[in-house]
Motif scaffolding. Structure first.
Motif, PDB file in Angstrom:
ATOM      1  N   ALA A 178    -100.467 -16.161  66.488  1.00 16.86           N
ATOM      2  CA  ALA A 178    -100.887 -15.827  67.935  1.00 16.86           C
ATOM      3  C   ALA A 178    -100.188 -14.744  68.399  1.00 16.86           C
ATOM      4  CB  ALA A 178    -100.994 -16.959  68.950  1.00 16.86           C
ATOM      5  N   ARG A 179     -98.825 -14.482  68.224  1.00 15.84           N
ATOM      6  CA  ARG A 179     -98.168 -13.405  68.619  1.00 15.84           C
ATOM      7  C   ARG A 179     -98.447 -11.981  68.111  1.00 15.84           C
ATOM      8  NH1 ARG A 179     -93.551 -14.491  71.433  1.00 15.84           N
ATOM      9  NH2 ARG A 179     -92.829 -16.758  71.850  1.00 15.84           N
ATOM     10  N   SER A 180     -99.204 -11.984  67.058  1.00 18.42           N
ATOM     11  CA  SER A 180     -99.541 -10.760  66.160  1.00 18.42           C
ATOM     12  C   SER A 180     -98.149  -9.912  66.025  1.00 18.42           C
ATOM     13  CB  SER A 180    -100.363  -9.646  67.145  1.00 18.42           C
ATOM     14  OG  SER A 180    -101.371 -10.447  67.373  1.00 18.42           O
ATOM     15  N   LEU A 181     -97.180 -10.806  65.353  1.00 19.69           N
ATOM     16  CA  LEU A 181     -95.958  -9.958  65.118  1.00 19.69           C
ATOM     17  C   LEU A 181     -95.973  -8.818  64.066  1.00 19.69           C
ATOM     18  CD1 LEU A 181     -93.938 -13.166  64.948  1.00 19.69           C
ATOM     19  CD2 LEU A 181     -93.526 -11.591  66.738  1.00 19.69           C
ATOM     20  N   GLY A 182     -96.843  -8.440  63.190  1.00 16.23           N
ATOM     21  CA  GLY A 182     -97.135  -7.342  62.471  1.00 16.23           C
ATOM     22  C   GLY A 182     -97.324  -6.098  63.414  1.00 16.23           C
ATOM     23  N   THR A 183     -98.150  -6.271  64.309  1.00 15.88           N
ATOM     24  CA  THR A 183     -98.549  -5.132  65.397  1.00 15.88           C
ATOM     25  C   THR A 183     -97.108  -4.877  66.324  1.00 15.88           C
ATOM     26  OG1 THR A 183    -100.859  -5.660  65.262  1.00 15.88           O
ATOM     27  CG2 THR A 183    -100.052  -4.581  67.120  1.00 15.88           C
ATOM     28  N   PHE A 184     -96.688  -6.037  66.691  1.00 20.88           N
ATOM     29  CA  PHE A 184     -95.418  -5.743  67.592  1.00 20.88           C
ATOM     30  C   PHE A 184     -94.404  -5.134  67.028  1.00 20.88           C
ATOM     31  CE2 PHE A 184     -91.370  -7.533  69.335  1.00 20.88           C
ATOM     32  CZ  PHE A 184     -91.624  -7.440  70.554  1.00 20.88           C
ATOM     33  N   SER A 185     -94.316  -5.355  65.504  1.00 19.63           N
ATOM     34  CA  SER A 185     -93.147  -4.798  64.990  1.00 19.63           C
ATOM     35  C   SER A 185     -93.318  -3.086  64.810  1.00 19.63           C
ATOM     36  CB  SER A 185     -93.020  -5.229  63.367  1.00 19.63           C
ATOM     37  OG  SER A 185     -94.138  -4.675  62.702  1.00 19.63           O
ATOM     38  N   ILE A 186     -94.478  -2.709  64.700  1.00 18.32           N
ATOM     39  CA  ILE A 186     -94.865  -1.253  64.526  1.00 18.32           C
ATOM     40  C   ILE A 186     -94.658  -0.572  65.952  1.00 18.32           C
ATOM     41  CG2 ILE A 186     -96.617   0.439  64.121  1.00 18.32           C
ATOM     42  CD1 ILE A 186     -97.847  -1.546  62.003  1.00 18.32           C
ATOM     43  N   LEU A 187     -95.139  -1.458  67.022  1.00 16.83           N
ATOM     44  CA  LEU A 187     -94.965  -0.953  68.448  1.00 16.83           C
ATOM     45  C   LEU A 187     -93.428  -0.754  68.796  1.00 16.83           C
ATOM     46  CD1 LEU A 187     -97.586  -2.925  70.152  1.00 16.83           C
ATOM     47  CD2 LEU A 187     -97.685  -0.482  69.663  1.00 16.83           C
ATOM     48  N   GLN A 188     -92.599  -1.845  68.362  1.00 18.99           N
ATOM     49  CA  GLN A 188     -91.093  -1.736  68.510  1.00 18.99           C
ATOM     50  C   GLN A 188     -90.545  -0.492  67.701  1.00 18.99           C
ATOM     51  OE1 GLN A 188     -89.519  -3.055  70.931  1.00 18.99           O
ATOM     52  NE2 GLN A 188     -91.769  -3.962  71.395  1.00 18.99           N
ATOM     53  N   GLN A 189     -91.202  -0.155  66.525  1.00 19.12           N
ATOM     54  CA  GLN A 189     -90.692   1.036  65.778  1.00 19.12           C
ATOM     55  C   GLN A 189     -90.989   2.435  66.400  1.00 19.12           C
ATOM     56  OE1 GLN A 189     -92.510  -0.753  62.150  1.00 19.12           O
ATOM     57  NE2 GLN A 189     -90.284  -0.764  60.931  1.00 19.12           N
ATOM     58  N   VAL A 190     -92.369   2.327  67.273  1.00 23.61           N
ATOM     59  CA  VAL A 190     -92.634   3.356  67.961  1.00 23.61           C
ATOM     60  C   VAL A 190     -91.705   3.511  68.925  1.00 23.61           C
ATOM     61  CG1 VAL A 190     -94.412   4.517  69.432  1.00 23.61           C
ATOM     62  CG2 VAL A 190     -94.825   3.255  67.214  1.00 23.61           C
ATOM     63  N   ALA A 191     -91.337   2.402  69.793  1.00 21.55           N
ATOM     64  CA  ALA A 191     -90.257   2.540  70.755  1.00 21.55           C
ATOM     65  C   ALA A 191     -88.916   3.249  70.150  1.00 21.55           C
ATOM     66  CB  ALA A 191     -90.179   1.273  71.688  1.00 21.55           C
ATOM     67  N   LEU A 192     -88.598   2.524  69.105  1.00 18.13           N
ATOM     68  CA  LEU A 192     -87.229   3.083  68.673  1.00 18.13           C
ATOM     69  C   LEU A 192     -86.990   4.627  68.362  1.00 18.13           C
ATOM     70  CD1 LEU A 192     -84.427   2.561  67.516  1.00 18.13           C
ATOM     71  CD2 LEU A 192     -85.422   1.901  65.434  1.00 18.13           C
ATOM     72  N   ALA A 193     -88.346   4.954  67.538  1.00 15.87           N
ATOM     73  CA  ALA A 193     -88.330   6.576  67.278  1.00 15.87           C
ATOM     74  C   ALA A 193     -88.341   7.313  68.597  1.00 15.87           C
ATOM     75  CB  ALA A 193     -89.751   6.738  66.393  1.00 15.87           C
ATOM     76  N   LYS A 194     -88.871   6.579  69.966  1.00 13.56           N
ATOM     77  CA  LYS A 194     -89.009   7.664  71.031  1.00 13.56           C
ATOM     78  C   LYS A 194     -87.338   7.718  71.356  1.00 13.56           C
ATOM     79  CE  LYS A 194     -93.784   6.772  72.506  1.00 13.56           C
ATOM     80  NZ  LYS A 194     -94.882   6.589  73.558  1.00 13.56           N
ATOM     81  N   ARG A 195     -86.888   6.625  71.675  1.00 12.27           N
ATOM     82  CA  ARG A 195     -85.454   6.454  71.940  1.00 12.27           C
ATOM     83  C   ARG A 195     -84.751   7.459  71.182  1.00 12.27           C
ATOM     84  NH1 ARG A 195     -86.312   0.848  72.102  1.00 12.27           N
ATOM     85  NH2 ARG A 195     -85.055   0.673  70.049  1.00 12.27           N
ATOM     86  N   ARG A 196     -85.007   7.693  69.982  1.00 12.52           N
ATOM     87  CA  ARG A 196     -83.997   8.541  69.052  1.00 12.52           C
ATOM     88  C   ARG A 196     -84.418   9.742  68.870  1.00 12.52           C
ATOM     89  NH1 ARG A 196     -80.749   5.342  64.559  1.00 12.52           N
ATOM     90  NH2 ARG A 196     -80.297   3.558  65.751  1.00 12.52           N
ATOM     91  N   GLY A 197     -85.725  10.177  69.740  1.00 10.50           N
ATOM     92  CA  GLY A 197     -86.303  11.624  69.472  1.00 10.50           C
ATOM     93  C   GLY A 197     -86.677  11.962  68.135  1.00 10.50           C
TER      94      GLY A 197
END
Length: 236
Positions: A178-197
């Protein structure tokens, strides 16, 4: 990558992981090349992908279905479904961790493979299989861990290059669908990329019309690599 500087090998035909009736072959950059760490970023730009210590590109004689794809980080905005996914997982802590084996990660990896890939040859992965598939001595790998308190729910294996992040593999608690952790992982990788430019999230390969690959279309704007280079994927 010029052919007079880097050797490429072509694998023998093997069973295709996406179409049961087809065989597949890969081009592989010389795994003994001493400068694989320096080649990795330019190889990503050309559509290659890492699996263990190998940089490979699908190169099948009668099929060109596998298409490299990447997310445009700066322009990406989560859609309604992705925002709901983030909301469902607000109780999780995201931890940037050193890549590597430990018993907790391995136990989660085994549970994931047994549930998601039963009988596929990967569902009896021991410690050496874990290390060999997910890491390499030369790769700039980190593990994004997703924890609910002390409980490990997921790991996103992420390579950090100057050209962007490569989403190598994600494994997670199979009972937490129910958490859709596959989608969540990509969203967190996007957030990491934004933090690192960093400009791109490389998601490996997309196959038009294949149900296992359809989720990648939802991370827009998405680029795919064609004979003309990287172009934006059409809507629809």
């Amino acid at each position: 990558m010029r052919s007079d500087r880097v050797r490429l090998f072509q694998t023998l035909p093997h069973a295709c992981g996406y179409f049961a009736e087809r065989t597949a072959q890969n081009l592989v950059i010389d795994p003994a090349a001493p400068q694989l760490d320096q080649l990795y970023g330019p190889a990503l730009e050309r559509g290659f992908r890492r699996a263990g210590g190998h940089l490979y590109y699908p190169y099948c004689t009668s099929c060109r279905a596998c298409t490299p794809c990447r997310i445009d980080v700066e322009r990406f905005t989560p859609d309604r479904s992705q925002r709901r996914c983030l909301k469902r997982n607000e109780d999780l802590q995201v931890i940037e961790s050193m890549a590597g084996y430990n018993a907790e990660r391995h136990a989660l990896y085994e549970r994931y493979l047994r549930q998601r890939h039963p009988g596929g040859g990967m569902d009896e992965a021991d410690a050496s299989d874990f290390r060999r598939f997910l890491t390499a001595p030369w790769s700039p790998t980190m593990f994004l861990e997703f924890r609910q308190g002390p409980r490990l729910l997921g790991v996103a294996v992420t390579d950090v290059c100057q050209q962007g992040l490569s989403a190598v593999y994600t494994f997670y608690e199979p009972e937490e669908t129910a958490r859709s952790l596959g989608t969540f992982s990509i969203l967190q990788q996007v957030a990491l990329a934004k933090r690192r430019g960093l400009p791109w999230i490389y998601l490996g390969f997309w196959i038009a019309g294949h149900p296992k690959m359809d989720y990648k279309r939802k991370f827009r704007p998405m680029q795919i690599r064609t004979s003309e280079g990287w172009v934006e994927m059409a809507e629809g």
